[in-house]
Design an enzyme around this catalytic site. Structure first.
Site, mmCIF file in Angstrom:
data_model
loop_
_atom_site.group_PDB
_atom_site.id
_atom_site.type_symbol
_atom_site.label_atom_id
_atom_site.label_comp_id
_atom_site.label_asym_id
_atom_site.label_seq_id
_atom_site.Cartn_x
_atom_site.Cartn_y
_atom_site.Cartn_z
ATOM 1 C CG ASP A 173 -8.348 5.409 -0.599
ATOM 2 O OD1 ASP A 173 -9.431 5.837 -1.033
ATOM 3 O OD2 ASP A 173 -7.765 4.434 -1.100
ATOM 4 N NE ARG A 187 -4.032 1.980 0.930
ATOM 5 C CZ ARG A 187 -5.001 2.369 0.110
ATOM 6 N NH1 ARG A 187 -5.029 2.001 -1.171
ATOM 7 N NH2 ARG A 187 -5.989 3.113 0.561
ATOM 8 C CB THR A 227 -9.090 -0.489 -8.259
ATOM 9 O OG1 THR A 227 -8.812 0.756 -7.634
ATOM 10 C CG2 THR A 227 -8.392 -1.567 -7.464
ATOM 11 C CG ASN A 242 -8.222 6.456 -4.946
ATOM 12 O OD1 ASN A 242 -9.065 5.567 -4.806
ATOM 13 N ND2 ASN A 242 -8.359 7.638 -4.397
ATOM 14 C CB SER A 282 -7.165 0.021 1.379
ATOM 15 O OG SER A 282 -7.560 -0.600 0.178
ATOM 16 C CB SER A 283 -12.564 -0.732 0.344
ATOM 17 O OG SER A 283 -13.018 0.369 1.072
ATOM 18 N N GLY A 330 -13.950 0.696 -5.181
ATOM 19 C CA GLY A 330 -13.927 1.628 -4.052
ATOM 20 C C GLY A 330 -14.578 1.025 -2.829
#
Ligand code: DON
Length: 560
Positions: A411, A96, A369, A389, A440-441, A461
């Site tokens: 984010d 990340r 994404t 993103n 993050s998701s 997202g």
């Protein structure tokens, strides 16, 4: 004493990294599902040459960075969920992005404390320090069989010689033409004479090819130190960004224990913080396990799932952030006692207004994404979700490096009141801090049971987590697992705020939607369908692997 601690630590690692015994899986054929046929083919080429799933993941991610540059790339990051067949090790590689060291909590707020429009979304100030290049280097070094240059060779070739523009590239670039035109390097790389090239025209990215080559030959330091790093930092700073050489030099991927839990005979292994995915899924499924969904009408099922998501996303906002910076009450969030407490406030007949849980902003949505799932014949597995993103990220290409930078800083919560581009509520746990990773998701996930193993994930997202949840519920409910049906199933979503059920248009019966409204839900039909799920199913009895790409977007699914 120290010895005791070591033993305890070893036990902890054993507990975290060892799957249940049934997870060992003989696989008779390999399979790849990715968002682009060229990426899937590159992965296949590597497997056919004798590489493993980890090498193939590098090839797929590298090619996606070239042919799907609007969704992921060297300027971004992501999570790789790994399963190593040899010893059953399961781990999440956290690549990340991180906030630059000069980042400040209020950096996107004006003097009144209001978010400055677009500040966390466009240009180099929106870009966090990329993690993908370090992730690829780590994968090659620790898990792959091939040197990085071999796994990245297809990506380099496609960047150098060009790839034919496809309809999707065309549509994405067309919809972001103004963003690309406003940054000269982006226009040079992604447009031809400042316009979107026609479908079929070859798009060459020689500068990206050169950067990929540096990474391929030198590993991480080819990107995070030396000429590429210098060029990126200079370009970022010239346009008002705050990166320094130290930000790049200090970037490190982390290996994290995945979130592991059970739901009705399924063992679920999913993304750990700084992804909210695993914990939100676990809380949701622990709540849902208290009901017999199969006995309920479709309306009742949707109501329960929405009420569950409302509560789990509420906790996402309240508690989750980078675990290196905030203490997340994970054990509590994962416990059945907590699920019982949260379930207690669910009314089977009426929607609970989110405002009764807390207060409320409103929203926009995005959908880009990338995810891929790979299994090789030895049974090694990779499920990876990668991102810059929103589409084309910050729109900023760093100088002559060909690296399109992410806008993952969005984010973070710009303030505790502000919502981000996905309408996710702000929170203290996810405020900006130097060197911190934004929440993050992204949720690469394995689901294992007696019948086999499902590997899945998707972009989308804030809706990523609910999409993965629906697929898990679908798997549990289907007598015969059908991976194509799982990725195509209709979708709905709730995320606490905004307080509404979002539903895909044209797929739910009007009567069911009316009944949900009668229960007090605001039903919001979205403009289009969402997600781009890429899944692989490994049937335990036969050892056969099947791949499926979401029919909403044409990807590349291959089992051979
Ligand atoms: O990490 C996240 O949760 C987001 N940056 C993912 C973005 C995404 O899926 C784009 N699609 N809307």
């Amino acid at each position: 004493m120290i010895k005791m601690q070591r033993v305890a630590y070893a036990l902890l690692l054993f507990f975290f990294f060892t799957p249940f015994a049934g997870a060992q899986q003989a696989v008779s054929n390999a399979a790849i599902a990715s968002a682009h046929p060229l990426a899937t083919l590159a992965g296949r080429e590597i497997l056919d040459q004798g590489g493993n799933a980890f090498d193939a993941a590098i090839a797929v991610a590298g090619v996606l960075a070239v042919v799907e540059p609007y969704n992921s790339g060297l300027g971004g990051g992501g999570f790789f969920l790994l399963h190593r067949a040899r010893d059953g090790r399961q781990v999440m590689l956290d690549a990340r992005e991180k906030a630059p060291l000069a980042a400040r909590t209020n950096m996107y707020l004006d003097h009144k404390g209001e978010p400055i429009p677009q500040a966390s979304l466009v240009g180099p100030l929106a870009a966090a320090i990329p993690g993908l290049p370090a992730g690829l280097a780590h994968l090659a070094k620790r898990y792959g069989r091939f040197p990085l240059w071999q796994s990245l060779s297809a990506a380099i070739r496609l960047a150098e010689d060009g790839f034919p523009i496809d309809a999707r590239y065309h549509a994405m670039a067309e919809s972001h033409l103004a963003l690309l035109q406003s940054h000269p390097e982006a226009a040079e790389q992604f447009l031809i004479e400042r316009m979107v090239p026609k479908v079929g025209v070859l798009l060459k990215q020689p500068q990206l090819a050169a950067t990929l080559r540096m990474l391929a030959q030198q590993g991480s330091k080819g990107f995070y130190r030396g000429p590429v790093a210098h060029a990126m930092v200079a370009a970022v700073r010239k346009q008002g960004g705050i990166w320094t050489q130290a930000d790049l030099a200090h970037y490190q991927v982390k290996e994290r224990a995945p979130i592991v839990f059970d739901y009705r005979g399924l063992r679920i292994v999913s993304a750990a913080p700084p992804s909210a995915g695993g914990l939100t899924l676990a809380e949701s499924l622990n709540i849902l396990a208290r009901y017999d969904l199969a006995q309920l009408s479709q309306t009742q099922q949707m109501h329960l799932v929405a009420e569950t998501l409302r509560r789990a996303y509420h906790d996402r906002a309240r508690y989750m952030g980078d675990p290196d910076f905030v203490r997340i009450p994970s054990a509590r969030l994962l416990s059945h006692e907590y699920a019982e407490q949260r379930a207690a406030s669910i009314d089977l007949h009426n929607a609970t207004p989110s405002a009764n849980l807390r207060t409320a902003p409103s929203v926009k949505q995005g959908d880009h994404t990338t995810h891929f799932s790979i299994v090789d014949r030895a049974g090694n597995r990779v499920a990876a979700t990668l991102s810059i993103n929103t589409l084309f990220g910050s729109g900023f290409v760093a100088g002559k490096t060909g690296v399109l930078l992410n806008n993952e800083m969005d984010d973070f919560a710009a303030s505790e009141q502000a919502q981000n581009v996905y309408g996710l509520a702000g929170s203290r746990a996810n405020r900006i801090a130097p060197g911190k990773r934004p929440l993050s998701s992204m949720s690469p996930t394995f689901v294992e049971d007696k019948r086999g193993v499902l590997m899945l994930g998707t972009p989308g997202g804030s809706r990523i987590i609910s999409m993965v949840l629906l697929a898990i519920l679908g798997l549990e409910a289907s007598p015969v697992p059908d991976v194509a049906a799982l990725v195509s199933a209709p979708r709905f979503h709730h995320q606490y705020l905004p307080d509404r059920i979002e539903v895909e248009p044209g797929v739910f019966n009007a009567e069911v939607l009316d009944e949900l409204t009668l229960k007090g839900h605001v039903v919001h039909l979205t403009q289009g369908k969402w997600g781009n799920m890429q899944a692989v199913w490994i049937d335990r009895a036969s050892g056969r692997a099947f791949a499926a790409s979401d029919p909403r977007v044409a990807g590349g699914a291959l089992a051979w």
